[in-house]
Write a protein that holds these residues in place. Structure first.
Motif, PDB file in Angstrom:
ATOM      1  N   VAL A   1       3.393  10.912   1.622  1.00 11.79           N
ATOM      2  CA  VAL A   1       2.908   9.356   1.982  1.00 11.79           C
ATOM      3  C   VAL A   1       3.145   8.939   3.378  1.00 11.79           C
ATOM      4  CG1 VAL A   1       2.430   6.601   2.072  1.00 11.79           C
ATOM      5  CG2 VAL A   1       2.774   8.698   0.238  1.00 11.79           C
ATOM      6  N   ILE A   2       2.844   8.888   4.993  1.00  6.42           N
ATOM      7  CA  ILE A   2       3.393   8.344   6.243  1.00  6.42           C
ATOM      8  C   ILE A   2       3.118   7.502   6.803  1.00  6.42           C
ATOM      9  CG2 ILE A   2       3.653  10.186   8.402  1.00  6.42           C
ATOM     10  CD1 ILE A   2       2.922  12.478   6.663  1.00  6.42           C
ATOM     11  N   PHE A   3       4.034   6.308   7.347  1.00 10.03           N
ATOM     12  CA  PHE A   3       3.483   5.240   8.354  1.00 10.03           C
ATOM     13  C   PHE A   3       4.119   4.989   9.828  1.00 10.03           C
ATOM     14  CE2 PHE A   3       4.829   1.393   9.907  1.00 10.03           C
ATOM     15  CZ  PHE A   3       3.947   0.568   9.480  1.00 10.03           C
ATOM     16  N   ASN A   4       3.192   5.017  10.325  1.00 16.53           N
ATOM     17  CA  ASN A   4       3.779   4.855  11.646  1.00 16.53           C
ATOM     18  C   ASN A   4       2.494   3.340  12.375  1.00 16.53           C
ATOM     19  OD1 ASN A   4       3.608   5.899  14.421  1.00 16.53           O
ATOM     20  ND2 ASN A   4       4.871   7.233  13.453  1.00 16.53           N
ATOM     21  N   LEU A   5       3.252   3.476  12.627  1.00 18.84           N
ATOM     22  CA  LEU A   5       2.371   2.000  14.130  1.00 18.84           C
ATOM     23  C   LEU A   5       1.925   2.864  14.781  1.00 18.84           C
ATOM     24  CD1 LEU A   5       5.295   0.111  15.123  1.00 18.84           C
ATOM     25  CD2 LEU A   5       2.985  -0.700  13.670  1.00 18.84           C
ATOM     26  N   SER A   6       1.881   4.344  15.297  1.00 19.15           N
ATOM     27  CA  SER A   6       0.255   5.298  16.352  1.00 19.15           C
ATOM     28  C   SER A   6      -0.509   5.834  15.170  1.00 19.15           C
ATOM     29  CB  SER A   6       1.051   6.052  17.389  1.00 19.15           C
ATOM     30  OG  SER A   6       0.633   6.726  17.819  1.00 19.15           O
ATOM     31  N   ARG A   7      -1.608   5.454  15.649  1.00 20.87           N
ATOM     32  CA  ARG A   7      -2.229   6.105  14.816  1.00 20.87           C
ATOM     33  C   ARG A   7      -2.921   7.815  15.942  1.00 20.87           C
ATOM     34  NH1 ARG A   7      -8.865   4.115  15.719  1.00 20.87           N
ATOM     35  NH2 ARG A   7      -7.922   4.742  18.168  1.00 20.87           N
ATOM     36  N   GLU A   8      -2.729   8.142  16.759  1.00 20.08           N
ATOM     37  CA  GLU A   8      -2.108   9.489  17.270  1.00 20.08           C
ATOM     38  C   GLU A   8      -2.062  10.132  16.610  1.00 20.08           C
ATOM     39  OE1 GLU A   8      -2.350   7.077  18.989  1.00 20.08           O
ATOM     40  OE2 GLU A   8      -4.674   6.297  20.050  1.00 20.08           O
TER      41      GLU A   8
ATOM     42  N   GLN B   1       0.937  -0.864  -0.001  1.00 21.52           N
ATOM     43  CA  GLN B   1       0.295  -0.004   0.047  1.00 21.52           C
ATOM     44  C   GLN B   1       0.949   1.434   0.034  1.00 21.52           C
ATOM     45  OE1 GLN B   1      -3.794   0.037   0.901  1.00 21.52           O
ATOM     46  NE2 GLN B   1      -3.095  -1.696  -0.853  1.00 21.52           N
ATOM     47  N   LEU B   2       1.852   1.765   0.490  1.00 16.05           N
ATOM     48  CA  LEU B   2       3.060   2.353   0.808  1.00 16.05           C
ATOM     49  C   LEU B   2       2.877   2.764  -0.699  1.00 16.05           C
ATOM     50  CD1 LEU B   2       4.378   4.137   3.337  1.00 16.05           C
ATOM     51  CD2 LEU B   2       5.691   2.516   3.094  1.00 16.05           C
TER      52      LEU B   2
ATOM     53  N   MET C   1      -2.846 -14.881  15.685  1.00 12.52           N
ATOM     54  CA  MET C   1      -1.554 -13.966  14.872  1.00 12.52           C
ATOM     55  C   MET C   1      -1.974 -12.172  14.887  1.00 12.52           C
ATOM     56  SD  MET C   1      -4.278 -13.153  11.133  1.00 12.52           S
ATOM     57  CE  MET C   1      -3.940 -12.571  10.781  1.00 12.52           C
ATOM     58  N   ASN C   2      -1.206 -11.738  14.082  1.00 16.35           N
ATOM     59  CA  ASN C   2      -1.665  -9.830  14.338  1.00 16.35           C
ATOM     60  C   ASN C   2      -2.043  -9.599  13.443  1.00 16.35           C
ATOM     61  OD1 ASN C   2      -0.876  -7.602  15.719  1.00 16.35           O
ATOM     62  ND2 ASN C   2       0.815  -7.404  15.187  1.00 16.35           N
ATOM     63  N   GLY C   3      -3.300  -8.522  13.379  1.00 14.01           N
ATOM     64  CA  GLY C   3      -4.072  -8.152  13.064  1.00 14.01           C
ATOM     65  C   GLY C   3      -3.200  -6.699  12.446  1.00 14.01           C
ATOM     66  N   ASN C   4      -3.196  -5.818  13.089  1.00 14.61           N
ATOM     67  CA  ASN C   4      -2.660  -4.708  12.405  1.00 14.61           C
ATOM     68  C   ASN C   4      -1.398  -4.587  12.109  1.00 14.61           C
ATOM     69  OD1 ASN C   4      -2.715  -1.473  12.840  1.00 14.61           O
ATOM     70  ND2 ASN C   4      -1.192  -2.047  15.038  1.00 14.61           N
ATOM     71  N   SER C   5      -1.296  -3.592  11.456  1.00  9.57           N
ATOM     72  CA  SER C   5       0.326  -3.351  10.557  1.00  9.57           C
ATOM     73  C   SER C   5       0.293  -1.863  10.835  1.00  9.57           C
ATOM     74  CB  SER C   5       0.759  -3.741   9.183  1.00  9.57           C
ATOM     75  OG  SER C   5       1.457  -3.984   8.525  1.00  9.57           O
ATOM     76  N   GLY C   6       0.157  -1.060  11.337  1.00  8.52           N
ATOM     77  CA  GLY C   6       0.549   0.443  11.006  1.00  8.52           C
ATOM     78  C   GLY C   6      -0.961   0.963  10.717  1.00  8.52           C
ATOM     79  N   PHE C   7      -0.403   2.263  10.294  1.00  8.93           N
ATOM     80  CA  PHE C   7      -1.289   2.901   9.623  1.00  8.93           C
ATOM     81  C   PHE C   7      -0.626   3.956   8.650  1.00  8.93           C
ATOM     82  CE2 PHE C   7      -3.023   2.589  14.018  1.00  8.93           C
ATOM     83  CZ  PHE C   7      -4.041   2.085  14.345  1.00  8.93           C
ATOM     84  N   ILE C   8      -1.176   4.187   7.478  1.00  8.27           N
ATOM     85  CA  ILE C   8      -0.436   5.065   6.478  1.00  8.27           C
ATOM     86  C   ILE C   8      -1.871   6.366   5.900  1.00  8.27           C
ATOM     87  CG2 ILE C   8      -0.329   4.922   4.208  1.00  8.27           C
ATOM     88  CD1 ILE C   8       0.166   2.151   4.444  1.00  8.27           C
ATOM     89  N   LEU C   9      -0.841   7.077   6.523  1.00  8.66           N
ATOM     90  CA  LEU C   9      -1.431   8.951   6.106  1.00  8.66           C
ATOM     91  C   LEU C   9      -0.849   9.353   4.676  1.00  8.66           C
ATOM     92  CD1 LEU C   9      -3.664  11.250   6.677  1.00  8.66           C
ATOM     93  CD2 LEU C   9      -0.977  12.132   7.526  1.00  8.66           C
TER      94      LEU C   9
ATOM     95  N   LYS D   1      -5.885  11.396   3.660  1.00  7.37           N
ATOM     96  CA  LYS D   1      -6.820  10.146   4.328  1.00  7.37           C
ATOM     97  C   LYS D   1      -6.026   9.429   5.024  1.00  7.37           C
ATOM     98  CE  LYS D   1      -9.937   6.279   2.414  1.00  7.37           C
ATOM     99  NZ  LYS D   1      -9.839   5.931   0.893  1.00  7.37           N
ATOM    100  N   LEU D   2      -6.666   9.078   6.134  1.00 10.93           N
ATOM    101  CA  LEU D   2      -5.874   8.118   7.386  1.00 10.93           C
ATOM    102  C   LEU D   2      -6.577   6.543   7.062  1.00 10.93           C
ATOM    103  CD1 LEU D   2      -3.444   7.564   9.555  1.00 10.93           C
ATOM    104  CD2 LEU D   2      -5.553   8.508  11.285  1.00 10.93           C
ATOM    105  N   SER D   3      -5.563   5.951   6.897  1.00 15.53           N
ATOM    106  CA  SER D   3      -5.445   3.953   6.791  1.00 15.53           C
ATOM    107  C   SER D   3      -4.963   3.091   7.337  1.00 15.53           C
ATOM    108  CB  SER D   3      -6.548   3.810   5.388  1.00 15.53           C
ATOM    109  OG  SER D   3      -4.906   3.907   4.314  1.00 15.53           O
TER     110      SER D   3
END
Length: 441
Positions: free
Chosen positions: A379-386, A186-187, A427-435, A405-407
């Motif tokens: 495009v910015i990736f981070n594990l923290s949504r906040e 996606q990145l 399994m781990n369902g979360n793989s960070g967030f992309i703005l 858009k934050l996804s």
């Protein structure tokens, strides 16, 4: 072709059933551990990638050392054993120590003698009092269990971006900022990576996985370039090196320290220290308040931490520069030329800004967004949504970016077998967030 064959110095993927391992085949004496076995890899040299090898115990070096021999027989265990008899149900089966006449020492001797997996499992079945009474389904499960334990084949595969990402994520997600392969794809898609563009990346803490993905998408023998900004003196390039790219392809990635590049850019353009201070604090000034060491690096570290690291890096670079000049006259060190190449790209303006880092991205975005053409993606990736929500608000109020858009991706693996389909439980369902958005300045 030579590129299709395994050579000394290449990174390779060693696969035994579902287990994969990244390894650098740096010499003919190289060996690697698989479980309790030490596998000698000298015989893989010169063979095509995807060749399957049989693991043969070498008694000369001891039972834990394994030699590899090319193998072409891939018949299934059930076919090689020619099993035809099975029971109707398992209601009368009793599992105890008396059901198997073969002892562990006997099985160990079979393995040390170099017997194949079909010979070992065939001997185990012959000495089992209950195998023929099991249902066909139970026999299949039993054979798979034994095959996994005594499997004697492995495959040498060419490293690909997907395999490298999967291996790194499985070993330690924190070392690549939890960046799973679906989020990585996606990145790349949001960044609009192509063969003709020049792209700006700030990355820290992914072992080179993100620059490897972007450079792989740009491709070889193209006009595209990647300006890779990082902290410290040396960038992380493990994943980039593991792709075994040609030197011409690798030269399209310009890796420079972020503060060193910005300082040279503004001083070279006549703005000097005053212009630089408008973008980012100079570490030669009195240091700002330190971030508490108890805070997590992924939530609170600002650009000041980069500046402090760069101050140390400047001292180290000056020492390297002096040493280089003493040895080679007035010849400049490599990082100086890389900075010049990076400054040329900044003056031309770039086609996307990508940030994947532990630091808070607001200061980094504000420092770098001016070097990207209008209408191009950020495009910015981070594990923290906040953290990304704060960045969203800052960019929205600045009127520099539109279409924000934050996804996030939620991926779940499924086991697909006849009459047995279910999702993976652990399994781990979360793989960070992309703005992501588009620059309108």
């Amino acid at each position: 072709m030579d590129d299709e064959r395994i050579k000394v110095g290449h990174f390779v993927i060693i696969q035994r059933q579902k287990y994969t391992k990244l390894f650098r085949f740096n010499s003919l004496t190289a060996q690697t551990g698989l479980g309790k076995d030490q596998v000698k890899l000298k015989n893989i040299d010169g063979h095509p990638y995807s060749t399957t090898f049989k693991m043969v115990p070498n008694t000369e070096f001891g039972k834990r050392f394994i030699e590899l021999e090319p193998c072409t027989d891939f018949s299934s265990l059930r076919e090689s054993l020619n099993i035809t008899e099975s029971g109707t149900d398992n209601r009368n089966l009793v599992q105890d120590s008396d059901t198997q006449a073969l002892k562990q020492d006997d099985i160990a001797k079979l393995r040390e003698s170099g017997s194949s997996i079909s010979e070992i499992v065939g001997t185990i079945i012959e000495n089992s009092k209950t195998f023929t009474s099991k249902t066909e389904y139970s026999q299949e499960k039993y054979l798979k269990k034994k095959e996994k334990k005594y499997f004697d084949l492995l495959q040498i595969r060419r490293p690909t971006l997907r395999l490298i990402a999967d291996i790194m994520y499985r070993q330690d997600p924190e070392k690549i900022l939890g960046l799973r392969v679906d989020s990585l794809s996606q990145l790349i898609a949001f960044s609009n990576i192509c063969a003709t563009g020049n792209f700006l990346l700030y990355e820290s803490g992914t072992n080179g996985l993100v620059p490897a993905a972007l450079l792989n998408s740009i491709g070889a023998n193209t006009e595209g370039k990647l300006l890779h900004l990082h902290q410290g003196n040396v960038p992380q390039k493990q994943a980039l090196q593991a792709l075994n790219l040609e030197q011409e392809h690798l030269d399209r990635c310009i890796s420079v320290n972020i503060y060193s590049l910005l300082r040279q850019y503004y001083q070279g353009s006549g703005g000097g220290k005053r212009k630089l201070d408008e973008v980012i604090d100079d570490p030669t000034d009195p240091p700002p308040a330190k971030v508490s060491k108890t805070d997590d690096a992924a939530t609170d570290v600002e650009m000041e931490s980069i500046d402090t690291d760069k101050n140390d890096a400047d001292v180290k670079n000056d020492e390297n520069d002096a040493e280089s000049k003493a040895k080679n006259g007035d010849k400049q060190p490599k990082w100086v030329f890389e900075n010049e190449r990076g400054c040329e790209l900044l003056r031309e303006n770039l086609d996307a800004l990508i940030i994947v880092a532990k630091e808070h991205p607001i200061t980094i975005v504000n420092a770098l967004i001016q070097f990207v053409k209008p209408g191009r993606p950020v495009v910015i990736f981070n594990l923290s949504r906040e953290i990304l929500v704060e960045t969203f608000i800052d960019l929205k109020s600045s009127n520099k970016v539109t279409g924000l858009k934050l996804s996030s991706n939620w991926l779940r693996n499924y086991q697909i077998l006849p009459n047995r389909t279910h999702p993976d439980v652990n399994m781990n369902g979360n793989s960070g967030f992309i703005l992501h958005g588009y620059i309108i300045r």
